[in-house]
Design an enzyme around this catalytic site. Structure first.
Site, PDB file in Angstrom:
ATOM      1  N   ASN A  61      -7.195   6.121   3.471  1.00 60.47           N
ATOM      2  CA  ASN A  61      -7.253   4.709   3.081  1.00 60.47           C
ATOM      3  C   ASN A  61      -8.286   3.989   3.942  1.00 60.47           C
ATOM      4  O   ASN A  61      -8.449   4.282   5.126  1.00 60.47           O
ATOM      5  CB  ASN A  61      -5.876   4.038   3.141  1.00 60.47           C
ATOM      6  CG  ASN A  61      -5.165   4.158   4.459  1.00 60.47           C
ATOM      7  OD1 ASN A  61      -5.349   5.115   5.195  1.00 60.47           O
ATOM      8  ND2 ASN A  61      -4.326   3.194   4.778  1.00 60.47           N
ATOM      9  N   GLU A  63      -9.368   0.179   4.769  1.00 58.72           N
ATOM     10  CA  GLU A  63      -8.963  -1.218   4.610  1.00 58.72           C
ATOM     11  C   GLU A  63     -10.127  -2.170   4.862  1.00 58.72           C
ATOM     12  O   GLU A  63     -11.213  -1.763   5.282  1.00 58.72           O
ATOM     13  CB  GLU A  63      -7.777  -1.499   5.544  1.00 58.72           C
ATOM     14  CG  GLU A  63      -6.568  -0.669   5.143  1.00 58.72           C
ATOM     15  CD  GLU A  63      -5.308  -0.991   5.934  1.00 58.72           C
ATOM     16  OE1 GLU A  63      -5.392  -1.706   6.953  1.00 58.72           O
ATOM     17  OE2 GLU A  63      -4.237  -0.516   5.502  1.00 58.72           O
ATOM     18  N   CYS A  72      -6.817   2.811  -1.345  1.00 57.80           N
ATOM     19  CA  CYS A  72      -5.856   3.836  -0.921  1.00 57.80           C
ATOM     20  C   CYS A  72      -6.541   5.192  -0.742  1.00 57.80           C
ATOM     21  O   CYS A  72      -7.597   5.459  -1.329  1.00 57.80           O
ATOM     22  CB  CYS A  72      -4.771   4.014  -1.983  1.00 57.80           C
ATOM     23  SG  CYS A  72      -3.694   2.604  -2.201  1.00 57.80           S
ATOM     24  N   GLU A  74      -5.632   8.051  -1.955  1.00 56.41           N
ATOM     25  CA  GLU A  74      -5.689   8.837  -3.196  1.00 56.41           C
ATOM     26  C   GLU A  74      -6.928   8.488  -4.007  1.00 56.41           C
ATOM     27  O   GLU A  74      -7.615   9.351  -4.533  1.00 56.41           O
ATOM     28  CB  GLU A  74      -4.435   8.575  -4.057  1.00 56.41           C
ATOM     29  CG  GLU A  74      -3.130   9.050  -3.436  1.00 56.41           C
ATOM     30  CD  GLU A  74      -2.439   7.988  -2.593  1.00 56.41           C
ATOM     31  OE1 GLU A  74      -3.133   7.167  -1.954  1.00 56.41           O
ATOM     32  OE2 GLU A  74      -1.202   7.978  -2.570  1.00 56.41           O
ATOM     33  N   CYS A 111       0.734   4.547  -5.190  1.00 58.80           N
ATOM     34  CA  CYS A 111       0.955   3.211  -5.762  1.00 58.80           C
ATOM     35  C   CYS A 111       0.583   3.229  -7.248  1.00 58.80           C
ATOM     36  O   CYS A 111       0.002   4.209  -7.748  1.00 58.80           O
ATOM     37  CB  CYS A 111       0.123   2.165  -5.007  1.00 58.80           C
ATOM     38  SG  CYS A 111      -1.619   2.162  -5.453  1.00 58.80           S
ATOM     39  N   CYS A 114      -3.109   3.945  -8.088  1.00 58.03           N
ATOM     40  CA  CYS A 114      -3.481   5.352  -7.849  1.00 58.03           C
ATOM     41  C   CYS A 114      -2.879   6.260  -8.924  1.00 58.03           C
ATOM     42  O   CYS A 114      -3.520   7.222  -9.357  1.00 58.03           O
ATOM     43  CB  CYS A 114      -3.046   5.797  -6.457  1.00 58.03           C
ATOM     44  SG  CYS A 114      -4.042   5.035  -5.161  1.00 58.03           S
TER      45      CYS A 114
HETATM   46  N1  THU Z   1      -1.770   3.347   0.898  1.00 57.99           N
HETATM   47  C1  THU Z   1      -2.379   4.514   0.531  1.00 57.99           C
HETATM   48  O1  THU Z   1      -3.486   4.818   0.978  1.00 57.99           O
HETATM   49  N2  THU Z   1      -1.724   5.311  -0.333  1.00 57.99           N
HETATM   50  C2  THU Z   1      -0.480   5.090  -0.817  1.00 57.99           C
HETATM   51  O2  THU Z   1       0.035   5.920  -1.573  1.00 57.99           O
HETATM   52  C3  THU Z   1       0.241   3.869  -0.456  1.00 57.99           C
HETATM   53  C4  THU Z   1      -0.491   2.894   0.390  1.00 57.99           C
HETATM   54  C5  THU Z   1      -2.451   2.483   1.873  1.00 57.99           C
HETATM   55  C6  THU Z   1      -2.973   1.184   1.365  1.00 57.99           C
HETATM   56  C7  THU Z   1      -3.015   0.361   2.650  1.00 57.99           C
HETATM   57  O3  THU Z   1      -4.233   0.676   3.330  1.00 57.99           O
HETATM   58  C8  THU Z   1      -1.869   0.912   3.467  1.00 57.99           C
HETATM   59  O4  THU Z   1      -1.560   2.180   2.915  1.00 57.99           O
HETATM   60  C9  THU Z   1      -0.635   0.031   3.465  1.00 57.99           C
HETATM   61  O5  THU Z   1      -0.237  -0.268   2.167  1.00 57.99           O
END
Ligand code: THU
Length: 159
Positions: A61, A63, A72, A74, A111, A114
């Site tokens: 991920n 940000e 994310c 994925e 999520c 994704c």
């Molecule tokens: N996140 C992912 O990378 N994958 C997931 O399946 C759920 C959430 C990340 C998004 C954000 O950077 C952090 O986790 C918190 O939500």
């Protein structure tokens, strides 16, 4: 009134029960958490995709101070895999997450956005993506996105 029931089957494996290639994919997803950029959530997610030629592509991920601009693990992974190797179907996708210095006991599940991208990948290559969700208590294995994304919106809806 009619009704129907949607069934979700999740297989839970101990890591040593996985095949060598699935275990290696889970390990790659765990490693990828170390390259996560998550200064805001401090929730470090890694993903690893295995392509048909057995190449493993990793992502994490990423940000952003403008929160919705982040992505994310994925989607980072699948978009990179599809962009770099468009002729290689994605066979499997593993996901791992850590926070406060440890991997989660129970796996996280992709999520909604994704899930939709995994669905598109399945349609694009015409085969299900095996999904491995890592938790220290066990690895959830799903044979494709269908069971966690029922009543899908896909290209057929656009016709
Ligand atoms: N996140 C992912 O990378 N994958 C997931 O399946 C759920 C959430 C990340 C998004 C954000 O950077 C952090 O986790 C918190 O939500």
């Amino acid at each position: 009134m009619k009704e129907f029931t949607i069934h979700t089957q999740v297989k839970v494996y101990q890591e040593q029960e996985l095949s060598d290639e699935d275990r290696a994919l889970v390990e790659a997803a765990r490693e990828a958490t170390k390259r996560s950029y998550a200064p805001y959530s401090k929730f470090y997610v890694g993903a690893a995709a295995r392509l048909a030629n057995k190449q493993i592509i990793c992502g994490s991920n990423q940000e952003n101070a403008a929160y919705p601009s982040g992505t994310c693990a994925e989607r980072t992974t699948l978009f990179y895999a599809n962009a770099q190797y468009p002729d290689q179907p994605v066979e499997a996708l593993a996901v791992a997450a850590q926070t406060q210095g440890s991997f989660l006991a129970k796996p996280i599940s992709p999520c909604g956005a994704c899930r939709q991208v995994i669905l598109e990948t399945e349609h694009r290559y015409g085969k299900p993506v095996r999904i491995l969700l890592y938790g220290t208590e066990g690895v959830y294995v799903l044979e494709g996105i269908q069971s966690i994304l029922p009543l899908q919106f896909d290209q057929d809806c656009l016709l």
